[in-house]
Design a protein around this motif. Structure first.
Motif, PDB file in Angstrom:
ATOM      1  N   LEU A 257      51.711  30.910  45.712  1.00 17.36           N
ATOM      2  CA  LEU A 257      51.170  31.578  44.620  1.00 17.36           C
ATOM      3  C   LEU A 257      51.987  31.092  43.308  1.00 17.36           C
TER       4      LEU A 257
ATOM      5  N   GLY B 239      47.471  29.289  44.823  1.00 17.68           N
ATOM      6  CA  GLY B 239      46.664  30.056  43.754  1.00 17.68           C
ATOM      7  C   GLY B 239      47.635  30.200  42.621  1.00 17.68           C
TER       8      GLY B 239
ATOM      9  N   PHE C 240      42.457  30.439  44.286  1.00 15.39           N
ATOM     10  CA  PHE C 240      42.388  31.756  43.556  1.00 15.39           C
ATOM     11  C   PHE C 240      43.265  31.345  42.267  1.00 15.39           C
TER      12      PHE C 240
ATOM     13  N   PHE D 115      45.649  37.815  45.887  1.00 15.69           N
ATOM     14  CA  PHE D 115      45.914  36.536  46.456  1.00 15.69           C
ATOM     15  C   PHE D 115      45.763  36.270  47.777  1.00 15.69           C
TER      16      PHE D 115
ATOM     17  N   HIS E 189      42.373  37.394  49.535  1.00 24.34           N
ATOM     18  CA  HIS E 189      41.351  36.426  49.076  1.00 24.34           C
ATOM     19  C   HIS E 189      41.800  35.172  50.168  1.00 24.34           C
TER      20      HIS E 189
END
Length: 235
Positions: free
Chosen positions: A7, A120, A145, A165, A168
């Motif tokens: 992320l 993400g 994401f 995240f 997801h």
């Protein structure tokens, strides 16, 4: 723990902060001051921005705050503009800011995806400008994401975006790396139980990030090499 998902913060991480947001700061304060340089310089000081050098102080609110927090700070200094008008202007200027890639992003992200990683973005920017920024350099579709502070998951340093995240993409937080250029990013990563990677394409120096980072790298381009070394250590 092996890393299965990454992320990224956006500003100062995917995009070089100084090269991207210097023009934004200059355009913003000059627009708010109707072109009056002295007034623009004064407004710049309010948000930690030097109009003459187009640079930000290390504690500038622009680095990690949401647009609403920036608006709240500026609001008392701009009595002839409503909060809604100010928010609209901030979002418009943010969306229009040309994005300077920290590294060539398309091949970088394609390499991570080919390695099987879920990707993400979690930013304290608004979601709409964030999507515009990603689309402007052709990388929106590379992410599974994308969340802004107004996407319903809270904002950093809270862990809400990060945990959303992980849910997801179906990856446990301990198998996710949070990458960012500010303490807000790394604090959020620690709160979510993730590996934290600091990068130096923002304002914060390595010594400021180190206490909250599992590793500090010059930029995101060094992540694949670090992941390989980390995998060898844990093998």
């Amino acid at each position: 723990m092996p890393i299965h998902a990454i992320l990224f913060d956006k500003d100062g991480t995917l995009f070089d902060f100084a090269d991207t947001w210097g023009a934004f700061g200059r355009n913003l304060v000059l627009r708010l001051a109707d072109g009056d340089h002295a007034r623009a310089a004064e407004l710049g000081r309010v948000i930690g921005f030097d109009l003459e050098t187009a640079t930000y102080s290390e504690d500038s609110i622009v680095i990690a705050a949401t647009v609403e927090e920036i608006s709240d700070l500026l609001d008392r200094h701009i009595p002839d503009m409503s909060k809604e008008e100010l928010l609209e202007l901030l979002n418009a200027e943010a969306a229009a800011a040309p994005q300077a890639q920290a590294v060539p992003l398309i091949p970088f992200l394609e390499g991570l995806r080919q390695a099987g990683l879920k990707l993400g973005v979690a930013t304290n920017d608004s979601e709409a400008p964030a999507l515009q920024h990603l689309a402007s350099v052709g990388i929106h579709e590379h992410f599974d994401f994308v969340a802004g502070y107004d996407s319903g998951h809270g904002f950093k340093p809270g862990p809400g975006q990060l945990l959303a995240f992980a849910t997801h993409v179906g990856v446990a937080p301990e198998n996710v790396a949070m990458v960012g250029d500010s303490l807000h990013d790394l604090q959020a990563g620690r709160a979510a139980g993730m590996t934290t990677i600091g990068v130096l394409t923002g304002i914060a120096p390595a010594e400021a990030l180190a206490p909250m980072a599992d590793v500090v790298l010059p930029d995101i381009g060094h992540i694949p090499g670090w992941l390989e070394k980390d995998a060898l250590k844990t093998a």
